[in-house]
Each structure stands twice: as C-alpha cells, then as structure tokens.
Design a protein around this motif. Structure first.
Motif, PDB file in Angstrom:
ATOM      1  N   THR A  59       0.887  -1.219   0.144  1.00  0.00           N
ATOM      2  CA  THR A  59      -0.092  -0.062  -0.061  1.00  0.00           C
ATOM      3  C   THR A  59       0.827   1.385   0.055  1.00  0.00           C
ATOM      4  N   GLY A  60       2.093   1.195   0.408  1.00  0.00           N
ATOM      5  CA  GLY A  60       2.826   2.201   0.346  1.00  0.00           C
ATOM      6  C   GLY A  60       2.775   3.147   1.629  1.00  0.00           C
ATOM      7  N   GLN A  61       1.859   2.544   2.678  1.00  0.00           N
ATOM      8  CA  GLN A  61       1.627   3.281   3.932  1.00  0.00           C
ATOM      9  C   GLN A  61       2.359   2.686   5.206  1.00  0.00           C
ATOM     10  N   THR A  62       2.717   3.588   5.929  1.00  0.00           N
ATOM     11  CA  THR A  62       3.151   3.172   7.256  1.00  0.00           C
ATOM     12  C   THR A  62       2.119   1.944   8.012  1.00  0.00           C
ATOM     13  N   VAL A  63       2.511   0.965   8.527  1.00  0.00           N
ATOM     14  CA  VAL A  63       1.517   0.109   9.140  1.00  0.00           C
ATOM     15  C   VAL A  63       2.222   0.128  10.718  1.00  0.00           C
ATOM     16  N   VAL A  64       1.601   0.467  11.744  1.00  0.00           N
ATOM     17  CA  VAL A  64       2.129   0.609  13.089  1.00  0.00           C
ATOM     18  C   VAL A  64       1.634  -0.731  13.876  1.00  0.00           C
ATOM     19  N   VAL A  65       2.443  -1.397  14.434  1.00  0.00           N
ATOM     20  CA  VAL A  65       2.141  -2.577  15.289  1.00  0.00           C
ATOM     21  C   VAL A  65       2.308  -2.124  16.856  1.00  0.00           C
ATOM     22  N   GLU A  66       1.076  -2.339  17.282  1.00  0.00           N
ATOM     23  CA  GLU A  66       1.065  -1.716  18.856  1.00  0.00           C
ATOM     24  C   GLU A  66       0.656  -2.664  19.917  1.00  0.00           C
ATOM     25  N   ASP A  67       1.580  -2.959  20.524  1.00  0.00           N
ATOM     26  CA  ASP A  67       1.428  -4.041  21.478  1.00  0.00           C
ATOM     27  C   ASP A  67       0.747  -3.659  22.924  1.00  0.00           C
ATOM     28  N   ARG A  68      -0.347  -4.072  23.197  1.00  0.00           N
ATOM     29  CA  ARG A  68      -1.170  -3.703  24.360  1.00  0.00           C
ATOM     30  C   ARG A  68      -1.630  -4.994  25.148  1.00  0.00           C
ATOM     31  N   PRO A  69      -0.578  -5.423  25.809  1.00  0.00           N
ATOM     32  CA  PRO A  69      -1.029  -6.817  26.563  1.00  0.00           C
ATOM     33  C   PRO A  69      -1.839  -6.523  28.048  1.00  0.00           C
ATOM     34  N   GLY A  70      -2.343  -7.666  28.410  1.00  0.00           N
ATOM     35  CA  GLY A  70      -2.786  -7.275  29.766  1.00  0.00           C
ATOM     36  C   GLY A  70      -4.273  -8.000  29.733  1.00  0.00           C
ATOM     37  N   ALA A  71      -4.553  -8.939  30.981  1.00  0.00           N
ATOM     38  CA  ALA A  71      -5.668  -9.485  31.360  1.00  0.00           C
ATOM     39  C   ALA A  71      -6.130 -10.511  30.264  1.00  0.00           C
ATOM     40  N   GLY A  72      -5.121 -11.378  29.853  1.00  0.00           N
ATOM     41  CA  GLY A  72      -5.447 -12.525  28.894  1.00  0.00           C
ATOM     42  C   GLY A  72      -6.047 -11.725  27.610  1.00  0.00           C
ATOM     43  N   GLY A  73      -5.565 -10.790  27.039  1.00  0.00           N
ATOM     44  CA  GLY A  73      -5.947 -10.255  25.927  1.00  0.00           C
ATOM     45  C   GLY A  73      -6.986  -9.000  25.933  1.00  0.00           C
ATOM     46  N   ILE A  74      -7.449  -8.756  26.995  1.00  0.00           N
ATOM     47  CA  ILE A  74      -8.741  -7.915  27.348  1.00  0.00           C
ATOM     48  C   ILE A  74      -8.377  -6.575  27.268  1.00  0.00           C
ATOM     49  N   VAL A  75      -7.310  -6.320  27.728  1.00  0.00           N
ATOM     50  CA  VAL A  75      -6.613  -4.719  27.754  1.00  0.00           C
ATOM     51  C   VAL A  75      -6.669  -4.482  26.095  1.00  0.00           C
ATOM     52  N   GLY A  76      -5.843  -5.149  25.310  1.00  0.00           N
ATOM     53  CA  GLY A  76      -5.638  -4.593  23.835  1.00  0.00           C
ATOM     54  C   GLY A  76      -6.870  -4.687  23.100  1.00  0.00           C
ATOM     55  N   THR A  77      -7.854  -5.748  23.437  1.00  0.00           N
ATOM     56  CA  THR A  77      -9.014  -5.961  22.585  1.00  0.00           C
ATOM     57  C   THR A  77     -10.130  -4.848  22.932  1.00  0.00           C
ATOM     58  N   ASN A  78     -10.102  -4.316  24.250  1.00  0.00           N
ATOM     59  CA  ASN A  78     -10.910  -3.315  24.638  1.00  0.00           C
ATOM     60  C   ASN A  78     -10.487  -1.991  23.979  1.00  0.00           C
ATOM     61  N   ALA A  79      -9.159  -1.965  23.972  1.00  0.00           N
ATOM     62  CA  ALA A  79      -8.714  -0.693  23.163  1.00  0.00           C
ATOM     63  C   ALA A  79      -9.026  -0.448  21.732  1.00  0.00           C
TER      64      ALA A  79
END
Length: 321
Positions: A59-79
């Motif tokens: 795509t020619g665009q920047t793709v950012v990977v943002e790690d948001r660990p915690g509570a068995g995946g709940i923290v990142g999923t809620n974000a």
C-alpha cells in the motif's frame, strides 16, 4: 413538506454510503495501526509484524504494530473496540479474545461479535506439551502414571486460554489429580519448567521451537489434529484421547463502525499475503499454518469457534473468574 421529511433520512443514508465508499476507494491514505493484545516478541506480535511488512509494501503506507498486553488479551481488545471505526485501526484477534474469553471471565468490557467486524484469517496453530529434559516423565503415558502415583504433586503452568484449556482437558480425560499455576507471561513458565518448579505446560509452537531445538525442553505431544512438521515423531494428544484437538488462530478484526468496503479491501490484502510464498514462509516459521478466508466465512468461523471453546471449557471444568 411531508415528502421532504420522508426523503431526508433516505438522502442522508445515501450520502453516508457514498462517503464511506469514497473513503474506501482511497484507503489507506494514512498510517494503519494493528493493536496486538499481547506482549512484544510473542507469536501474535511477530505475526502482526510479518503482515504489517507485507501490507506496508503493497500500500505504500506505514503500518504500526502496537502491543497492548494484559488480562488475557482483554486490555488490547478493549482498546481496539474503543478506537475510531474509520478503517485505520485493527485488532490482531485470536481464539482467546474472540472465542474463549467470554467463557473464562464473568464479564468482559466488549462483545466479540457486536463490537467488531471480523475481517479475516491469517492462520491456525496448535500447542505442544513440553517438559524439562531431566523430568521423570518423557511421554504422556509416563506423565499420567507419575501423576497417579503422586496425586496433587504435579503442577502445570498456563498464561492464556490457549495454554490452560489443553491442560485442564488432559486432567479430565486422563482422570489425574494435577494443579494449574497461572503466570503473567510465557517467559516465566519456561523458566519454571526448566527449573522444575512446574511439571509441564502446553505452549504455542513458536515459543516451543527455540527451547526444543536448543534441548532446553522436551516435547511430549501436540494438540493439533496432525503432528507438527518440526517434530514429526511427536504424537498428537488425539492419539491418546480421541477427539482431543485444541487449535488456536490469528486474524484481524475491526471496530464495529468500520466501513464494509474497507473491511473487504483489508481482507483482500490478507488473502494475498497468505498466498505470497515469502510471507507464508515467514508465518510458517512462527509456527502458524497460513490460512485465508473471505469476510463472510471468517465471521461464520468465529461463531463456530466460539461454540467449540465453550464446549472445551465446559468439559475442562474451568470456572469463570
């Protein structure tokens, strides 16, 4: 006047659809973020980065990977749920976040189906049971025999639903008295396994590969339907207990308001990535079996997998926390 009032909502709806289509036509026009609901360096994080590299190149665009660990995946999923549904934030969704967690926790701050559009699949994986090289048991039958001779003295480690459920199922199917110990991350489990603070654990293929190759841990069985290519002589759990197959998956989901056309475009990129031999090779090296699905099939798959994890957790006897 009445006609105008009747037409206004319809015209407004049509204009919104046109705006969404226009947005999708130029997508992506700015950086895309993929939220990973687990720690950096794990299978999910590295899978997201592998796909991000492919997507960025295409795509020619920047793709950012943002790690948001915690509570068995709940923290990142809620974000991800709370992110703007503009097509620029996606979740690296898993069997934990979108199938198992709703049965492992009494309440969740998100609804895996209602709060997300399911975008697509990247691949599936099993887990592998591992023990210390100087463990008194080096196979599933030997572990069962030892546990029956030493009831209550064998402990297993787990850090997510993917690693807890196989051990609990094993406990029920083998009718053995073993106890689980919850860990915050996989690194601590590996340390305690090697130090024999715990007896065994089921961990994802990626985590296990380096340890097994370096002779730091010994594999005793895999939970996939077939033996893993890296360890063709390691038996499946199903070879001991019929239908004992527990598999996980990694894919992408998006906030519920994400335009369908954007979801379709991202899905097309995912299917192309899985078919790209260079990318697929990288995914296989992470312990993933690359697999793609269109949007409708992936949405149906998530519903089906939810039913599978509900049954596995019921059989395991795990009580929601």
């Amino acid at each position: 006047m009445t006609l105008t009032r009747l037409l206004h909502p319809a015209l407004l709806g049509a204009s919104l659809l046109l705006a969404a289509s226009a947005q999708a036509a130029g997508w992506p026009e700015k950086p895309v973020t993929i939220i990973v609901p687990s720690a950096a360096g794990g299978a999910a994080d590295l899978t997201a980065r592998t796909f991000a590299q492919y997507l960025g190149e295409k795509t020619g665009q920047t793709v950012v990977v943002e790690d948001r660990p915690g509570a068995g995946g709940i923290v990142g999923t809620n974000a991800a749920k709370n992110a703007q549904g503009d097509g620029y934030t996606f979740l690296l969704s898993t069997n934990s976040t979108h199938a198992a967690n709703q049965f492992l926790y009494k309440s969740l701050p998100y609804d895996a189906q209602k709060d997300f559009r399911q975008v697509g699949m990247l691949g599936t994986f099993g887990t592998v049971g591992v023990v210390s090289p100087d463990s008194p048991y080096r196979s599933v039958p030997e572990l069962v025999a030892y546990a029956k001779q030493h009831p209550g003295e064998v402990f297993f480690g787990y850090y997510s639903s993917s690693s807890q459920v196989p051990s609990e199922l094993f406990k029920q199917r083998a009718d053995i008295n073993i106890t689980g110990a919850a860990y915050k991350n996989i690194t601590q489990i590996i340390t305690d396994l090697r130090g024999k603070q715990i007896g065994f654990a089921f961990v994802d293929y990626l985590t296990a590969m380096g340890q097994i190759d370096g002779k730091g841990l010994v594999p005793i069985a895999v939970t996939g339907a077939q033996p893993h290519a890296a360890w063709p002589n390691v038996p499946t759990m199903a070879s001991y207990y019929p239908d004992f197959v527990v598999a996980g998956w990694l894919g992408l989901s998006a906030p519920a308001g994400t335009p369908p056309d954007v979801v379709a475009k991202m899905n097309a990129h995912m299917q192309a990535a899985v078919k790209d031999e260079t990318t697929a090779k990288k995914l296989r090296a992470l312990g993933l079996t690359p697999e793609s699905m269109d949007v409708a099939r992936f949405d149906a798959f998530v519903h089906e997998d939810t039913a599978r994890w509900k049954e596995w957790i019921r059989i395991s006897g795990i009580q929601p926390q």
